[in-house]
Design a protein around this motif. Structure first.
Motif, mmCIF file in Angstrom:
data_model
loop_
_atom_site.group_PDB
_atom_site.id
_atom_site.type_symbol
_atom_site.label_atom_id
_atom_site.label_comp_id
_atom_site.label_asym_id
_atom_site.label_seq_id
_atom_site.Cartn_x
_atom_site.Cartn_y
_atom_site.Cartn_z
ATOM 1 N N TRP A 228 58.259 49.301 30.802
ATOM 2 C CA TRP A 228 57.541 48.736 31.957
ATOM 3 C C TRP A 228 56.189 48.250 31.452
ATOM 4 C CZ3 TRP A 228 60.438 47.771 35.940
ATOM 5 C CH2 TRP A 228 61.485 48.624 36.276
ATOM 6 N N ARG A 229 56.086 46.971 31.161
ATOM 7 C CA ARG A 229 54.805 46.438 30.677
ATOM 8 C C ARG A 229 53.752 46.510 31.789
ATOM 9 N NH1 ARG A 229 52.895 43.472 26.432
ATOM 10 N NH2 ARG A 229 54.949 43.347 25.481
ATOM 11 N N TYR A 230 54.183 46.184 33.009
ATOM 12 C CA TYR A 230 53.265 46.278 34.155
ATOM 13 C C TYR A 230 53.777 47.415 35.023
ATOM 14 C CZ TYR A 230 52.529 41.710 32.228
ATOM 15 O OH TYR A 230 52.317 40.693 31.347
ATOM 16 N N SER A 231 53.314 48.593 34.781
ATOM 17 C CA SER A 231 53.853 49.769 35.448
ATOM 18 C C SER A 231 53.094 49.988 36.746
ATOM 19 C CB SER A 231 53.739 50.946 34.492
ATOM 20 O OG SER A 231 54.176 52.117 35.068
ATOM 21 N N GLN A 232 52.325 51.087 36.847
ATOM 22 C CA GLN A 232 51.564 51.280 38.071
ATOM 23 C C GLN A 232 50.163 50.693 37.939
ATOM 24 O OE1 GLN A 232 53.677 54.130 37.091
ATOM 25 N NE2 GLN A 232 53.864 55.365 38.918
ATOM 26 N N VAL A 233 49.653 50.248 39.061
ATOM 27 C CA VAL A 233 48.328 49.628 39.073
ATOM 28 C C VAL A 233 47.269 50.733 39.022
ATOM 29 C CG1 VAL A 233 46.748 48.248 40.483
ATOM 30 C CG2 VAL A 233 49.180 47.667 40.376
ATOM 31 N N THR A 234 46.347 50.637 38.077
ATOM 32 C CA THR A 234 45.295 51.657 38.012
ATOM 33 C C THR A 234 44.024 51.149 38.698
ATOM 34 O OG1 THR A 234 44.788 50.810 35.821
ATOM 35 C CG2 THR A 234 46.091 52.827 35.922
ATOM 36 N N LYS A 235 43.846 49.826 38.714
ATOM 37 C CA LYS A 235 42.651 49.275 39.353
ATOM 38 C C LYS A 235 43.089 48.081 40.201
ATOM 39 C CE LYS A 235 38.072 47.912 37.912
ATOM 40 N NZ LYS A 235 37.471 47.140 36.860
ATOM 41 N N ALA A 236 43.177 48.288 41.507
ATOM 42 C CA ALA A 236 43.642 47.193 42.373
ATOM 43 C C ALA A 236 42.531 46.154 42.547
ATOM 44 C CB ALA A 236 44.043 47.755 43.734
ATOM 45 N N VAL A 237 42.920 44.938 42.905
ATOM 46 C CA VAL A 237 41.941 43.885 43.195
ATOM 47 C C VAL A 237 41.090 44.385 44.383
ATOM 48 C CG1 VAL A 237 41.658 41.486 43.902
ATOM 49 C CG2 VAL A 237 43.575 42.128 42.424
ATOM 50 N N PRO A 238 39.753 44.421 44.242
ATOM 51 C CA PRO A 238 38.948 45.039 45.305
ATOM 52 C C PRO A 238 38.760 44.135 46.532
ATOM 53 C CG PRO A 238 37.537 44.293 43.506
ATOM 54 C CD PRO A 238 38.947 43.983 43.089
ATOM 55 N N ASN A 239 38.488 44.743 47.662
ATOM 56 C CA ASN A 239 38.096 44.076 48.915
ATOM 57 C C ASN A 239 38.999 42.922 49.331
ATOM 58 O OD1 ASN A 239 35.812 45.715 48.610
ATOM 59 N ND2 ASN A 239 34.819 44.127 47.383
ATOM 60 N N CYS A 240 40.305 43.122 49.313
ATOM 61 C CA CYS A 240 41.159 41.976 49.658
ATOM 62 C C CYS A 240 42.186 42.318 50.740
ATOM 63 C CB CYS A 240 41.847 41.428 48.431
ATOM 64 S SG CYS A 240 42.898 42.647 47.720
ATOM 65 N N LEU A 241 42.216 43.551 51.240
ATOM 66 C CA LEU A 241 43.091 43.944 52.352
ATOM 67 C C LEU A 241 44.552 43.567 52.143
ATOM 68 C CD1 LEU A 241 40.694 42.939 55.275
ATOM 69 C CD2 LEU A 241 41.119 45.244 54.422
ATOM 70 N N GLY A 242 45.045 43.734 50.937
ATOM 71 C CA GLY A 242 46.487 43.590 50.701
ATOM 72 C C GLY A 242 46.972 42.214 50.322
ATOM 73 N N LEU A 252 48.931 28.941 49.540
ATOM 74 C CA LEU A 252 49.412 29.703 48.379
ATOM 75 C C LEU A 252 48.719 31.056 48.464
ATOM 76 C CD1 LEU A 252 50.976 29.904 45.707
ATOM 77 C CD2 LEU A 252 48.966 28.999 44.554
ATOM 78 N N ILE A 253 49.528 32.094 48.600
ATOM 79 C CA ILE A 253 48.957 33.413 48.874
ATOM 80 C C ILE A 253 49.648 34.436 47.979
ATOM 81 C CG2 ILE A 253 50.606 33.727 50.804
ATOM 82 C CD1 ILE A 253 48.442 35.266 52.290
ATOM 83 N N CYS A 254 48.912 35.440 47.522
ATOM 84 C CA CYS A 254 49.580 36.451 46.693
ATOM 85 C C CYS A 254 49.288 37.851 47.225
ATOM 86 C CB CYS A 254 49.192 36.314 45.233
ATOM 87 S SG CYS A 254 47.447 36.273 44.924
ATOM 88 N N GLY A 255 50.238 38.750 46.921
ATOM 89 C CA GLY A 255 50.115 40.131 47.372
ATOM 90 C C GLY A 255 50.888 41.029 46.431
ATOM 91 N N GLY A 256 51.171 42.259 46.888
ATOM 92 C CA GLY A 256 51.874 43.225 46.036
ATOM 93 C C GLY A 256 50.988 44.426 45.812
ATOM 94 N N ASP A 257 51.490 45.380 45.018
ATOM 95 C CA ASP A 257 50.737 46.620 44.854
ATOM 96 C C ASP A 257 49.430 46.411 44.080
ATOM 97 O OD1 ASP A 257 51.992 46.224 42.440
ATOM 98 O OD2 ASP A 257 52.673 48.294 42.199
ATOM 99 N N GLY A 258 49.286 45.286 43.387
ATOM 100 C CA GLY A 258 48.037 44.991 42.684
ATOM 101 C C GLY A 258 46.877 44.766 43.648
ATOM 102 N N PHE A 259 47.226 44.599 44.933
ATOM 103 C CA PHE A 259 46.194 44.348 45.942
ATOM 104 C C PHE A 259 46.016 45.553 46.876
ATOM 105 C CE2 PHE A 259 47.811 40.474 44.300
ATOM 106 C CZ PHE A 259 46.683 39.682 44.130
#
Ligand SMILES: Cc1cc2nc3c(=O)[nH]c(=O)nc-3n(C[C@H](O)[C@H](O)[C@H](O)COP(=O)(O)OP(=O)(O)OC[C@H]3O[C@@H](n4cnc5c(N)ncnc54)[C@H](O)[C@@H]3O)c2cc1C
Length: 282
Positions: A228-242, A252-259
């Motif tokens: 798993w190269r991209y396993s669990q997110v340790t530092k999510a993108v800040p202040n973006c509400l998902g 064009l919008i992005c989301g996922g556990d990184g947010f």
């Protein structure tokens, strides 16, 4: 009617597509580079016997009863359809927090994602690796590794952030005969140290260590070594509400556990936030 593409058939993409069903949209397409659904909630089947399965990423999901809020209904729905069952088997070393319930998926964790994809009624395409997203005549032209590019009014990216950053374009119950499956997880440190090592060597290292700590284990009938190269997110993108809007017209919008954060709740929060933003944009 807007033509919508969800990139990624993992939990966030599946749940988001299901939430968008019935919105004033044309058909929703879901593209994933893999051969099947699930992403980091994938279930592998033995080449010798498809009934013998192993969950390679997420093993179980945890409901924090006190702070479940609107996510509670997601758990109730999955439980009522038998997709989730309470995790009753003892797990050595597991710390169960007060007020939390753990659930596993008897048909494999990917069945959770498959459930949402089915609910969505979306057209799901596998082996569609998105390489480039470019603006063309007020729409997004999405290119994939094989096959012609296609145009969409809205594109929703639910792939891990490092993979978003690699995109080109204008955004830079088992029967005893089947036999059990054993999943060995390494530490994050081991994973990082061996990220680019030869997979065969890493597999041998893990197997030798396993033999030392559990010498009674029978020889495996088949093995799959998953990195798993991209396993669990340790530092999510800040202040973006998902979610994060990268471009408004066309959207064009992005989301996922990184947010949010790396678990079931994090993906559902992001899917809710994505669906809300897309609906209010229409
Ligand atoms: C080892 C491990 C154990 C975990 N354990 C747990 C647990 O016990 N409980 C829990 O709740 N969570 C756990 N997690 C976290 C959980 O699995 C993730 O938070 C969740 O699956 C993320 O879902 P997602 O849809 O946001 O992303 P993903 O599941 O990563 O889905 C993204 C999808 O996008 C596809 N994709 C990527 N790039 C492209 C591209 N360019 N074109 C097309 N498709 C693309 C991928 O193939 C993938 O299917 C674990 C994760 C790992 C790795």
């Amino acid at each position: 009617m807007a033509r919508v593409l969800v990139v990624g058939a993992g939990l966030t993409g599946g749940a988001c597509a299901a939430l968008l069903r019935g919105a004033a949209l044309g058909r929703i397409a879901v593209w994933d580079k893999a051969r099947g659904a699930g992403g980091r909630m994938s279930t592998s089947r033995s080449a010798r016997d498809a009934a013998c399965t192993a969950d390679l990423g997420a093993q179980y999901i945890t409901l924090e009863t006190e702070c479940a809020g609107p996510r509670r209904s997601f758990y109730d729905e999955l439980l009522s359809h038998g997709i989730l069952k309470p995790l009753t088997a003892p797990v050595e070393g597991m710390v169960v927090k007060e007020g939390s319930c753990n659930y596993m998926a008897p048909q494999g964790i990917s069945s959770v994602v498959k459930y949402y994809l089915k609910q969505s009624g979306a057209d799901v395409f596998y082996e569609h690796l998105v390489t480039c997203i470019s603006l063309r005549d007020g729409k997004w032209e999405v290119s994939r590794k094989m096959g012609p590019p296609e145009q969409f009014d809205v594109v929703i990216l639910t792939i891990p952030v490092p993979q978003i950053l690699q995109l080109q374009g204008d955004i830079v119950n088992k029967s005893p005969e089947i036999g059990p499956s054993v999943v060995v997880h390494t530490t994050v440190t081991f994973g990082s140290e061996h990220l680019d090592s030869d997979p065969a060597e890493v597999q041998q290292l893990i197997l030798s260590h396993l033999e030392r700590i559990v010498p009674s284990l029978p020889k495996p009938a088949s093995i799959k070594c998953q990195k798993w190269r991209y396993s669990q997110v340790t530092k999510a993108v800040p202040n973006c509400l998902g979610q994060m809007i990268l471009h408004t017209q066309p959207l064009l919008i992005c989301g996922g556990d990184g947010f949010t954060h790396s678990n079931f709740d994090g993906c559902i929060d992001s899917a809710l936030s994505l669906a809300e933003a897309v609906k209010s944009h229409l």
